[in-house]
Design a protein around this motif. Sequence first.
Motif, mmCIF file in Angstrom:
data_model
loop_
_atom_site.group_PDB
_atom_site.id
_atom_site.type_symbol
_atom_site.label_atom_id
_atom_site.label_comp_id
_atom_site.label_asym_id
_atom_site.label_seq_id
_atom_site.Cartn_x
_atom_site.Cartn_y
_atom_site.Cartn_z
ATOM 1 N N THR A 45 43.289 48.388 53.772
ATOM 2 C CA THR A 45 41.924 47.900 53.553
ATOM 3 C C THR A 45 41.107 47.788 54.843
ATOM 4 N N CYS A 46 41.738 48.056 55.956
ATOM 5 C CA CYS A 46 41.112 47.831 57.268
ATOM 6 C C CYS A 46 39.836 48.653 57.472
ATOM 7 N N SER A 47 38.768 47.983 57.889
ATOM 8 C CA SER A 47 37.488 48.648 58.145
ATOM 9 C C SER A 47 37.608 49.644 59.292
ATOM 10 N N ALA A 48 38.330 49.261 60.344
ATOM 11 C CA ALA A 48 38.459 50.134 61.520
ATOM 12 C C ALA A 48 39.265 51.385 61.193
ATOM 13 N N GLN A 49 40.226 51.241 60.300
ATOM 14 C CA GLN A 49 41.073 52.392 59.965
ATOM 15 C C GLN A 49 40.292 53.484 59.237
ATOM 16 N N ASP A 53 41.935 56.013 64.053
ATOM 17 C CA ASP A 53 43.354 56.101 63.686
ATOM 18 C C ASP A 53 44.040 54.735 63.830
ATOM 19 N N PHE A 54 43.234 53.671 63.874
ATOM 20 C CA PHE A 54 43.775 52.314 64.038
ATOM 21 C C PHE A 54 44.681 51.927 62.865
ATOM 22 N N ASN A 55 45.772 51.238 63.175
ATOM 23 C CA ASN A 55 46.676 50.778 62.123
ATOM 24 C C ASN A 55 47.201 49.400 62.507
ATOM 25 N N VAL A 56 46.810 48.401 61.735
ATOM 26 C CA VAL A 56 47.161 47.014 62.079
ATOM 27 C C VAL A 56 48.676 46.774 61.980
ATOM 28 N N LEU A 57 49.330 47.472 61.075
ATOM 29 C CA LEU A 57 50.792 47.333 60.973
ATOM 30 C C LEU A 57 51.481 47.870 62.221
ATOM 31 N N LYS A 77 40.215 48.600 69.017
ATOM 32 C CA LYS A 77 39.566 49.239 67.866
ATOM 33 C C LYS A 77 39.279 48.251 66.732
ATOM 34 N N CYS A 78 39.952 47.100 66.726
ATOM 35 C CA CYS A 78 39.744 46.110 65.668
ATOM 36 C C CYS A 78 38.380 45.448 65.835
ATOM 37 N N MET A 79 37.622 45.355 64.748
ATOM 38 C CA MET A 79 36.277 44.771 64.791
ATOM 39 C C MET A 79 36.278 43.288 64.412
ATOM 40 N N LEU A 80 37.449 42.748 64.161
ATOM 41 C CA LEU A 80 37.606 41.330 63.799
ATOM 42 C C LEU A 80 36.785 40.941 62.566
ATOM 43 N N CYS A 81 36.656 41.856 61.628
ATOM 44 C CA CYS A 81 35.861 41.570 60.424
ATOM 45 C C CYS A 81 36.587 40.617 59.463
ATOM 46 N N GLY A 82 37.917 40.600 59.537
ATOM 47 C CA GLY A 82 38.694 39.671 58.714
ATOM 48 C C GLY A 82 39.029 40.162 57.311
ATOM 49 N N LYS A 83 38.676 41.391 56.977
ATOM 50 C CA LYS A 83 38.955 41.910 55.634
ATOM 51 C C LYS A 83 40.465 41.923 55.349
ATOM 52 N N CYS A 84 41.225 42.268 56.350
ATOM 53 C CA CYS A 84 42.688 42.337 56.191
ATOM 54 C C CYS A 84 43.263 40.975 55.788
ATOM 55 N N THR A 85 42.710 39.913 56.340
ATOM 56 C CA THR A 85 43.191 38.562 56.037
ATOM 57 C C THR A 85 42.942 38.199 54.573
HETATM 58 S S1 SF4 Z 1 39.970 42.303 61.265
HETATM 59 FE FE1 SF4 Z 1 41.492 43.362 60.017
HETATM 60 S S2 SF4 Z 1 40.309 44.642 58.581
HETATM 61 FE FE2 SF4 Z 1 38.933 44.054 60.223
HETATM 62 S S3 SF4 Z 1 39.049 45.741 61.703
HETATM 63 FE FE3 SF4 Z 1 40.540 44.197 62.374
HETATM 64 S S4 SF4 Z 1 42.504 44.762 61.465
HETATM 65 FE FE4 SF4 Z 1 40.862 45.900 60.386
#
Ligand code: SF4
Length: 111
Positions: A45-49, A53-57, A77-85
């Motif tokens: 669901t990550c916005s940056a991905q 090629d960003f991958n939070v895992l 590369k993470c935008m700290l949008c919080g969608k992943c949370t």
């Molecule tokens: S906060 Fe989460 S969803 Fe948003 S860009 Fe970073 S890792 Fe991706």
Amino acid sequence: MKFGFSLNTSRTIDLDKLDKKKQESFTDDIPTFKRCFACGGCAATCSAQQHTDFNVLKCNLLFRRGEFETLEKELEKCMLCGKCTLVCPRNVNTRAMIIKMRRTLNTKTNL
Ligand code: SF4
Ligand code: SF4
């Protein structure tokens, strides 16, 4: 015994030789980190991905392995949008996890 192949030494990580100081306090500050069962929901669901090629895992894996140089570049590369949370089925605070990783590595947090 020769198998006809060998380990690629440039990709070998000796976990016994890792200096684990940076990882030690991590789960104390982000206790939900322990609940992750690697379902991949956050990465999917990550916005940056969607744009890189960003991958939070992968960030979790790099952190655990102590591959901090690669991790530092990934974290930018993470935008700290919080969608992943919001989508995590185990309520892992992934956003706080990224911020803590940035602080641990002394990279910019934007906060
Ligand atoms: S906060 Fe989460 S969803 Fe948003 S860009 Fe970073 S890792 Fe991706
Ligand atoms: S969604 Fe939650 S449980 Fe699944 S991989 Fe991401 S952090 Fe781990």
